[in-house]
Design a protein around this motif. Structure first.
Motif: not given
Length: 296
Positions: A116, A123, A131, A155, A160, A164, A178
């Motif tokens: 990020g 996000q 996003e 992320g 997410q 995503t 993630d």
């Protein structure tokens, strides 16, 4: 009873899956994820050493900034001493705030993973267009600095949205970090019929939930790493496993915790002939080159 689901992967128990090896016949892949994060002053999100007051929250901002100014450099010394590779999970704001830190990981040959723009924001709460813009901006900044785009993404705050994985695949990412639901990489379905690989990322061997949220001491966290490694090394005789360790310099880079982290990582390093010390990107490359059907 049918419950709402994500539709990204099927239930496939680890028992009975195809067996494959990591390079050199190893069965346990171990990677270190060093989260390099920068935070806005006077606004936004951030981990808290103590309950924060109204912004500007000087206590917690300065505690987090210690990681980039001091702790991360002590951790680099530790990695060099043990000759261990690492993945730098990097907010693109690091290039503006402390570019020397990114350069130090580049000089080591560490993998740079997209993380990020800043950990002051999530996000997953954004509209799809916003996003997509966040991912594009962070990716462009890393690509400009490193000379190539990152292959993987984590992320900020493990955040997410429902799209995503689709946005990451469409932006050229081959893996994400993630999800912590497995000990092996798993293929995620994406819209349009494609896929993206989910490489295991830990929430147990992660200093934020263990130390900041559950008040675990540095010695106990190091014991967790050692015990987790010993057990996974034993389990890996049955098939390939991934062990990630998620670290933040403002937490384990503190001297009283670094002492114990050194003990844990030295234990792992002493077994390097029995494992694959690696990065999540190398794990993804290996898995994506396997015959179809080997990775669930």
């Amino acid at each position: 009873m049918s419950l709402p689901t994500h539709g990204r992967y099927d239930y496939v128990p680890i028992r009975g899956r195809p067996v494959y090896d990591w390079p050199n016949g190893r069965r346990l892949a171990v990677y270190l994820a060093l989260n390099l994060e920068h935070f806005a002053f006077g606004e936004g999100l951030g981990a808290e050493l103590a309950p924060g007051g109204p912004h500007p929250d000087v206590l917690n901002f300065a505690w987090r900034d210690y990681g980039n100014r001091v702790g991360a450099w002590r951790m680099l010394d530790l990695l060099d001493a043990l000759d261990l590779p690492a993945a730098a999970l990097l907010n693109s704001a690091i290039y503006d705030h402390c570019p020397q830190l990114a350069a130090a990981h580049r000089a080591r040959g560490d993998e740079i993973v997209g993380h990020g723009r800043t950990n002051s924001e999530r996000q997953g709460v954004l509209e799809e267009a916003e996003e997509r813009k966040l991912i594009a901006e962070a990716t462009a900044r890393i690509t400009s600095a490193e000379g190539r785009p990152p292959a993987g993404w984590l992320g900020p705050w493990i955040s997410q949205s429902r799209v995503t994985p689709d946005l990451l695949a469409e932006a050229g990412y081959t893996y994400l970090l993630d999800w912590c639901m497995d000990d092996q990489p798993i293929r995620f379905r994406t819209r349009g019929g494609g896929s993206i690989l989910a490489v295991p990322y830990p929430q147990e061997l992660n200093d934020i939930p263990m130390i900041v949220r559950r008040n675990l001491g540095g010695d106990a966290f190091a014991d967790m790493i050692v015990d987790h490694f010993d057990e996974m090394l034993s389990q890996s005789t049955d098939g390939p496993l991934v062990m990630g360790i998620a670290l933040h310099a403002y937490i384990v880079g503190q001297p009283h915790r670094l002492k114990h982290l050194r003990r844990a990582l030295a234990h792992i390093a002493r077994h390097r002939q029995s494992l694959w010390p690696t990065t999540p990107g190398a794990i993804a490359v290996h898995c994506l080159a396997l015959p179809e059907g080997m990775v669930p």
